[in-house]
Design an enzyme around this catalytic site. Structure first.
Site, PDB file in Angstrom:
ATOM      1  N   HIS A 240      44.077  46.313  42.741  1.00 46.59           N
ATOM      2  CA  HIS A 240      42.871  45.870  42.013  1.00 46.59           C
ATOM      3  C   HIS A 240      41.682  46.572  42.648  1.00 46.59           C
ATOM      4  O   HIS A 240      41.265  46.234  43.763  1.00 46.59           O
ATOM      5  CB  HIS A 240      42.696  44.348  42.112  1.00 46.59           C
TER       6      HIS A 240
ATOM      7  N   HIS B 135      37.904  49.185  41.703  1.00 44.54           N
ATOM      8  CA  HIS B 135      36.951  49.680  40.696  1.00 44.54           C
ATOM      9  C   HIS B 135      36.502  51.082  41.089  1.00 44.54           C
ATOM     10  O   HIS B 135      35.936  51.266  42.166  1.00 44.54           O
ATOM     11  CB  HIS B 135      35.725  48.757  40.623  1.00 44.54           C
TER      12      HIS B 135
ATOM     13  N   ARG C 184      34.772  52.901  38.667  1.00 47.41           N
ATOM     14  CA  ARG C 184      33.577  53.103  37.831  1.00 47.41           C
ATOM     15  C   ARG C 184      33.626  54.402  37.022  1.00 47.41           C
ATOM     16  O   ARG C 184      34.676  54.892  36.678  1.00 47.41           O
ATOM     17  CB  ARG C 184      32.305  53.064  38.683  1.00 47.41           C
TER      18      ARG C 184
ATOM     19  N   ASN D  24      36.466  47.554  33.637  1.00 49.04           N
ATOM     20  CA  ASN D  24      35.144  47.023  33.272  1.00 49.04           C
ATOM     21  C   ASN D  24      34.053  48.081  33.423  1.00 49.04           C
ATOM     22  O   ASN D  24      33.049  47.890  34.101  1.00 49.04           O
ATOM     23  CB  ASN D  24      34.806  45.755  34.067  1.00 49.04           C
TER      24      ASN D  24
ATOM     25  N   LYS E 121      43.838  43.067  31.176  1.00 49.12           N
ATOM     26  CA  LYS E 121      42.952  42.308  32.055  1.00 49.12           C
ATOM     27  C   LYS E 121      42.157  41.265  31.284  1.00 49.12           C
ATOM     28  O   LYS E 121      41.488  41.586  30.301  1.00 49.12           O
ATOM     29  CB  LYS E 121      41.983  43.276  32.747  1.00 49.12           C
TER      30      LYS E 121
ATOM     31  N   HIS F 121      41.387  37.245  35.847  1.00 48.79           N
ATOM     32  CA  HIS F 121      40.253  36.794  36.673  1.00 48.79           C
ATOM     33  C   HIS F 121      40.157  35.294  36.429  1.00 48.79           C
ATOM     34  O   HIS F 121      39.653  34.851  35.397  1.00 48.79           O
ATOM     35  CB  HIS F 121      38.961  37.518  36.267  1.00 48.79           C
TER      36      HIS F 121
ATOM     37  N   HIS G 155      42.459  38.510  42.843  1.00 44.45           N
ATOM     38  CA  HIS G 155      41.520  38.120  43.908  1.00 44.45           C
ATOM     39  C   HIS G 155      41.381  36.602  44.065  1.00 44.45           C
ATOM     40  O   HIS G 155      40.301  36.048  43.880  1.00 44.45           O
ATOM     41  CB  HIS G 155      40.148  38.769  43.715  1.00 44.45           C
TER      42      HIS G 155
ATOM     43  N   ASP H 215      39.669  44.775  45.341  1.00 47.32           N
ATOM     44  CA  ASP H 215      38.513  44.503  44.483  1.00 47.32           C
ATOM     45  C   ASP H 215      37.299  45.288  44.969  1.00 47.32           C
ATOM     46  O   ASP H 215      36.157  44.878  44.722  1.00 47.32           O
ATOM     47  CB  ASP H 215      38.211  42.999  44.423  1.00 47.32           C
TER      48      ASP H 215
ATOM     49  N   ALA I 246      24.073  41.439  41.888  1.00 44.40           N
ATOM     50  CA  ALA I 246      25.307  41.958  41.296  1.00 44.40           C
ATOM     51  C   ALA I 246      26.487  41.554  42.168  1.00 44.40           C
ATOM     52  O   ALA I 246      26.386  41.543  43.398  1.00 44.40           O
ATOM     53  CB  ALA I 246      25.228  43.465  41.185  1.00 44.40           C
TER      54      ALA I 246
HETATM   55  C1  NCD Z   1      33.690  43.245  40.175  1.00 52.90           C
HETATM   56  C2  NCD Z   1      32.866  44.464  39.799  1.00 52.90           C
HETATM   57  O1  NCD Z   1      31.828  44.706  40.454  1.00 52.90           O
HETATM   58  O2  NCD Z   1      33.227  45.209  38.891  1.00 52.90           O
HETATM   59  N1  NCD Z   1      32.890  42.337  40.935  1.00 52.90           N
HETATM   60  C3  NCD Z   1      33.308  41.351  41.753  1.00 52.90           C
HETATM   61  O3  NCD Z   1      32.477  40.563  42.210  1.00 52.90           O
HETATM   62  N2  NCD Z   1      34.559  41.217  42.087  1.00 52.90           N
HETATM   63  C4  NCD Z   1      34.246  42.628  38.962  1.00 52.90           C
HETATM   64  C5  NCD Z   1      35.320  41.629  39.247  1.00 52.90           C
HETATM   65  O4  NCD Z   1      36.423  41.999  39.628  1.00 52.90           O
HETATM   66  O5  NCD Z   1      35.050  40.425  39.120  1.00 52.90           O
HETATM   67 ZN    ZN Z   2      37.436  43.372  40.357  1.00 55.53          ZN
END
Ligand code: NCD
Ligand code: ZN
Length: 369
Positions: free
Chosen positions: A14, A16, A18, A43, A108, A146, A189, A262, A276
């Protein structure tokens, strides 16, 4: 105690990566920490909500996002899984076709407005018992969840007696398991004792990822100094939750819990009216996981301890997703190392554990041996 660990290269199930100019740098951080492959979350903006190209203004396809990542360096990974973001436009036919082509390996679920870029999510109650989840079952496509109840008032969202996660695990997960007896599920997570106990006692088709931050920190660490870079969702919880997560990952022979950092690069965390969600652990996740195992009382210098750590980091995840563990090793040793704020050209990213009064006590020696 001195220790050198030679472990199978690990999988981050898991993360990101981007989009845009820095994708290559984030992938390079992963490769540099001995990571053999990743499940890269969908995402993006727009979300990865189609399987095959072409992209539209509303959605990218797994096919095209995969090409972006491969060209940015992910071709060095042995595995790259991109789950399909479940939206109001997802159909059972898409699932059938995606499974047949081999491009679709996971989907997801995002709670609407529950976390970063989750506004395209559709409430869980709309999916349970429906044709899309049935198509996932029929094709044995994994559902990544999630697990937080969306739309709760503040007092229900986070309280000493209940959180959005504990509500979701007591109300939604049992209903999903009942309605879909063949569905494979990864509880993403997880952060609470409730979720850890749920997964431990669930059938073998239910697994879970756990992040480094949820094995090391509690809400006290977050608010003591209001550390934006420790703010992620689900938010870090209480001591009893941390203890339950540590117990889950260090139970001998456990096969359900595996690494999923994550890691989420955010160049702007705090704004005038909010923060954020997402922590960055690119470059230092195995070190942080090793620290958490040691703090849980595991001796990584002996065979039993190394076995526990290997399961969590390198073998349980591949087994759950149905691919072989890496035949190559990476090497880390118990020696302090440092991690620094990353300049990206789009603003700084502050990785953990910067500013957390605890240095890394492990060092990656070789990313591949
Ligand atoms: C993740 C993200 O920034 O894309 N943020 C997070 O707090 N974990 C999104 C997610 O997995 O919830
Ligand atoms: Zn995530």
């Amino acid at each position: 105690m001195s220790a050198v660990l030679n472990l199978p290269r690990w999988y981050d199930l898991h993360t990101h990566f981007r989009q845009g100019a820095n994708v290559g740098a984030y992938i390079a951080d992963h490769l540099g920490m001995g990571c053999a492959g990743a499940l890269a979350m969908p995402n993006t903006k727009p979300p990865v909500a189609l399987i095959h190209g072409p992209d539209t203004d509303k959605a990218w396809s797994i096919e095209s996002y995969r090409n972006i990542l491969l060209q940015a360096g992910a071709d060095a990974f042995d595995q790259l899984i991109i789950p399909l973001y479940l939206t109001a436009d997802t159909t059972p036919e898409m699932i059938d076709k995606g499974a047949e082509s081999g491009l679709l390996r996971a989907c997801k679920y995002y709670p609407p407005h529950g976390t970063t870029n989750s506004e395209h999510g559709v409430p869980m109650e709309n999916w349970i018992g429906g044709d899309v989840f049935r198509a996932l079952e029929a094709n044995q496509i994994t559902l990544c969840i999630h697990g937080e109840q969306h739309g709760l008032a503040g007092s229900e969202y986070f309280d000493e007696n209940q959180t959005a996660e504990s509500v979701f695990y007591s109300e939604k997960l049992p209903a999903i398991l009942d309605a879909h007896p063949e569905l494979r599920i990864v509880c993403e997570h997880i952060t609470t004792q409730d979720a850890a106990e749920f997964v431990s006692t669930a059938p073998a088709r239910v697994g879970a990822t756990i992040t480094p931050q949820h094995l090391l920190y509690t809400v006290g660490h977050l608010i003591q100094g209001l550390r934006y870079h420790l703010y992620c969702l689900p938010v870090v919880k209480f001591e009893k939750d941390l203890a339950a997560l540590r117990k889950a990952v260090t139970t001998p022979g456990q096969s359900k819990f595996f690494a999923g950092t994550d890691s989420a690069p955010h160049t702007t965390k705090a704004t005038e009216c909010g923060c954020a969600a997402g922590c960055y652990t690119g470059g230092c996740a195995p070190q942080l996981y090793a620290m958490a195992f040691e703090e849980a009382g595991v001796d990584l210098g002996n065979e039993a301890g190394e076995d526990l750590f290997t399961r969590f980091l390198s073998t349980n995840g591949p087994e759950f997703y149905g691919f072989p563990p890496s035949p190559e090793n990476f090497q880390m040793k118990r020696e302090p190392s440092t991690v620094e704020t990353r300049e990206t050209g789009e603003g700084p990213i502050v990785p953990l554990p910067v500013g957390m009064e605890r240095e890394l006590t492990w060092t990656i020696v070789k990313e591949s041996v």
